[in-house]
Design a protein around this motif. Structure first.
Motif, short mmCIF file in Angstrom:
data_model
loop_
_atom_site.label_atom_id
_atom_site.label_comp_id
_atom_site.label_asym_id
_atom_site.label_seq_id
_atom_site.Cartn_x
_atom_site.Cartn_y
_atom_site.Cartn_z
N PRO A 147 0.80 -1.23 0.00
CA PRO A 147 0.00 0.00 0.00
C PRO A 147 0.83 1.28 0.00
CG PRO A 147 -0.03 -1.01 2.17
CD PRO A 147 0.62 -2.00 1.23
N GLU A 148 2.07 1.21 0.50
CA GLU A 148 2.91 2.41 0.54
C GLU A 148 3.26 2.92 -0.85
OE1 GLU A 148 5.36 -1.28 0.74
OE2 GLU A 148 3.76 -0.52 2.03
N THR A 149 3.07 2.11 -1.88
CA THR A 149 3.37 2.53 -3.25
C THR A 149 2.11 2.87 -4.05
OG1 THR A 149 3.30 0.26 -4.13
CG2 THR A 149 5.43 1.07 -3.30
N ARG A 150 0.94 2.80 -3.41
CA ARG A 150 -0.31 2.95 -4.15
C ARG A 150 -1.15 4.10 -3.61
NH1 ARG A 150 -2.49 -3.08 -4.48
NH2 ARG A 150 -4.08 -2.04 -5.71
N ILE A 151 -0.67 5.31 -3.81
CA ILE A 151 -1.31 6.49 -3.24
C ILE A 151 -2.75 6.66 -3.71
CG2 ILE A 151 -0.42 8.08 -4.99
CD1 ILE A 151 -0.12 10.15 -2.67
N ASP A 152 -3.03 6.45 -4.98
CA ASP A 152 -4.39 6.63 -5.49
C ASP A 152 -5.35 5.63 -4.85
OD1 ASP A 152 -3.61 8.76 -7.08
OD2 ASP A 152 -3.24 7.49 -8.83
N ASP A 153 -4.91 4.39 -4.69
CA ASP A 153 -5.76 3.38 -4.06
C ASP A 153 -5.99 3.68 -2.58
OD1 ASP A 153 -6.01 1.95 -6.45
OD2 ASP A 153 -4.24 0.73 -6.02
N ARG A 154 -4.96 4.17 -1.90
CA ARG A 154 -5.11 4.55 -0.48
C ARG A 154 -6.11 5.68 -0.35
NH1 ARG A 154 0.58 4.86 -0.56
NH2 ARG A 154 0.44 7.07 0.02
N ARG A 155 -5.96 6.68 -1.19
CA ARG A 155 -6.87 7.83 -1.13
C ARG A 155 -8.31 7.43 -1.45
NH1 ARG A 155 -3.11 12.59 -3.81
NH2 ARG A 155 -1.84 12.92 -1.93
N ALA A 156 -8.48 6.54 -2.43
CA ALA A 156 -9.82 6.06 -2.76
C ALA A 156 -10.41 5.30 -1.58
CB ALA A 156 -9.77 5.17 -4.01
N TYR A 157 -9.60 4.46 -0.93
CA TYR A 157 -10.09 3.73 0.25
C TYR A 157 -10.54 4.70 1.34
CZ TYR A 157 -10.46 0.69 4.24
OH TYR A 157 -10.95 0.03 5.34
N ILE A 158 -9.74 5.71 1.60
CA ILE A 158 -10.09 6.69 2.63
C ILE A 158 -11.39 7.40 2.26
CG2 ILE A 158 -9.39 8.88 3.69
CD1 ILE A 158 -6.44 7.79 3.45
N GLU A 159 -11.48 7.85 1.02
CA GLU A 159 -12.68 8.56 0.56
C GLU A 159 -13.92 7.68 0.64
OE1 GLU A 159 -14.39 10.52 -3.53
OE2 GLU A 159 -12.23 10.68 -3.14
N ASN A 160 -13.81 6.44 0.23
CA ASN A 160 -14.97 5.53 0.20
C ASN A 160 -15.37 4.99 1.57
OD1 ASN A 160 -15.17 5.80 -2.58
ND2 ASN A 160 -13.81 4.06 -2.95
N ASN A 161 -14.50 5.14 2.56
CA ASN A 161 -14.79 4.57 3.87
C ASN A 161 -14.82 5.59 5.00
OD1 ASN A 161 -14.81 1.46 3.53
ND2 ASN A 161 -13.14 2.20 2.26
N THR A 162 -14.82 6.87 4.65
CA THR A 162 -14.94 7.91 5.68
C THR A 162 -16.36 7.90 6.21
OG1 THR A 162 -13.22 9.24 4.65
CG2 THR A 162 -14.74 10.39 6.13
N ILE A 163 -16.48 7.88 7.54
CA ILE A 163 -17.82 7.69 8.14
C ILE A 163 -18.34 8.91 8.90
CG2 ILE A 163 -17.67 5.18 8.29
CD1 ILE A 163 -16.77 5.49 11.22
N ASP A 164 -17.55 9.96 9.04
CA ASP A 164 -18.06 11.17 9.70
C ASP A 164 -17.34 12.41 9.19
OD1 ASP A 164 -15.61 11.44 11.06
OD2 ASP A 164 -16.37 10.54 12.89
N GLN A 165 -17.83 13.57 9.64
CA GLN A 165 -17.25 14.83 9.16
C GLN A 165 -15.84 15.08 9.70
OE1 GLN A 165 -19.84 14.80 11.43
NE2 GLN A 165 -19.54 16.43 12.93
N TYR A 166 -15.40 14.29 10.65
CA TYR A 166 -14.06 14.45 11.21
C TYR A 166 -13.00 13.60 10.50
CZ TYR A 166 -16.88 16.57 14.82
OH TYR A 166 -17.79 17.36 15.48
N GLY A 167 -13.42 12.83 9.52
CA GLY A 167 -12.49 12.03 8.74
C GLY A 167 -12.22 10.64 9.27
N ALA A 168 -13.01 10.19 10.24
CA ALA A 168 -12.83 8.82 10.74
C ALA A 168 -13.12 7.84 9.62
CB ALA A 168 -13.76 8.56 11.92
N VAL A 169 -12.30 6.80 9.56
CA VAL A 169 -12.42 5.80 8.50
C VAL A 169 -12.89 4.49 9.12
CG1 VAL A 169 -11.15 4.51 6.73
CG2 VAL A 169 -10.66 6.94 7.09
N ALA A 170 -13.90 3.88 8.50
CA ALA A 170 -14.44 2.61 9.00
C ALA A 170 -13.34 1.57 9.09
CB ALA A 170 -15.56 2.12 8.07
N GLY A 171 -13.29 0.88 10.21
CA GLY A 171 -12.32 -0.19 10.40
C GLY A 171 -10.98 0.24 10.96
N TRP A 172 -10.76 1.55 11.06
CA TRP A 172 -9.49 2.04 11.61
C TRP A 172 -9.72 2.46 13.06
CZ3 TRP A 172 -7.08 5.74 7.40
CH2 TRP A 172 -6.74 4.99 6.28
#
Length: 189
Positions: A138-163
């Motif tokens: 994952p350290e080499t896949r910035i676009d995939d990391r960002r997509a994961y964060i965007e698709n799994n953000t669960i609140d206005q504070y940026g919390a990510v599901a599963g983290w």
């Protein structure tokens, strides 16, 4: 690529008390970290010790082309913890994962550094966040990391599901553990 290493870079670190100037001179002529820590142990609190040693770690990082994996211990651990904790405290795991670290430092290197200083819950939280993304290297896949964060953000504070970030964001024991670990390295020599 965004260079995240110097989250608290400051020339004031180099202009601090006489101990700082003496310590930089000693390390500049090749006296090892153990003597450096012995000189500082008697007079510095944890915060001053970490500021001075992290400044030295950043200087050493520049000399190895910004690749933390080319640093020797204890400098690698100091740099990885000081950098990661500063970034995470400022923006959580999303901030830690949304940009590339120089030379695509593997996240397991950060987790291992937390293990070394005696913070296994933080290490586990990092490894679980990486596993939740389900990405190879994952350290080499910035676009995939960002997509994961965007698709799994669960609140206005940026919390990510599963983290589970409670073990790391704002964890004041991390820097205390790092200072204790540094001092323990001194005892091993």
């Amino acid at each position: 690529m965004v260079a995240c290493w110097r989250w608290d870079a400051s020339d004031r670190l180099r202009r601090q008390a006489a101990w700082s100037r003496v310590a930089f001179r000693f390390t500049a002529v090749g006296i090892d970290c153990c003597l450096f820590v012995k000189l500082m142990n008697a007079t510095m609190d944890d915060e001053a010790l970490l500021e001075n040693l992290s400044a030295e770690a950043f200087e050493r990082l520049e000399k190895v082309g910004s690749d933390p994996l080319r640093l020797t211990e204890p400098w690698k651990t100091i740099l990885l913890i000081y950098s990661a904790q500063g970034v995470i405290d400022n923006g959580g795991f999303a901030y830690f994962f949304e940009n590339d670290w120089p030379h695509h430092t593997p996240y397991d290197e950060f987790a291992s550094a937390y293990d070394r200083i005696g913070e296994p819950e933080v290490s586990k939280a990092i490894r679980n966040a990486v596993a939740a993304m389900g990405l190879a290297n994952p350290e080499t896949r910035i676009d995939d990391r960002r997509a994961y964060i965007e698709n799994n953000t669960i609140d206005q504070y940026g919390a990510v599901a599963g983290w589970i970030e409670d073990a790391i964001v704002g964890n004041e024991s991390v820097m205390s553990s790092l200072a204790s670990w540094i001092r323990s390295q001194n005892q091993k020599t």
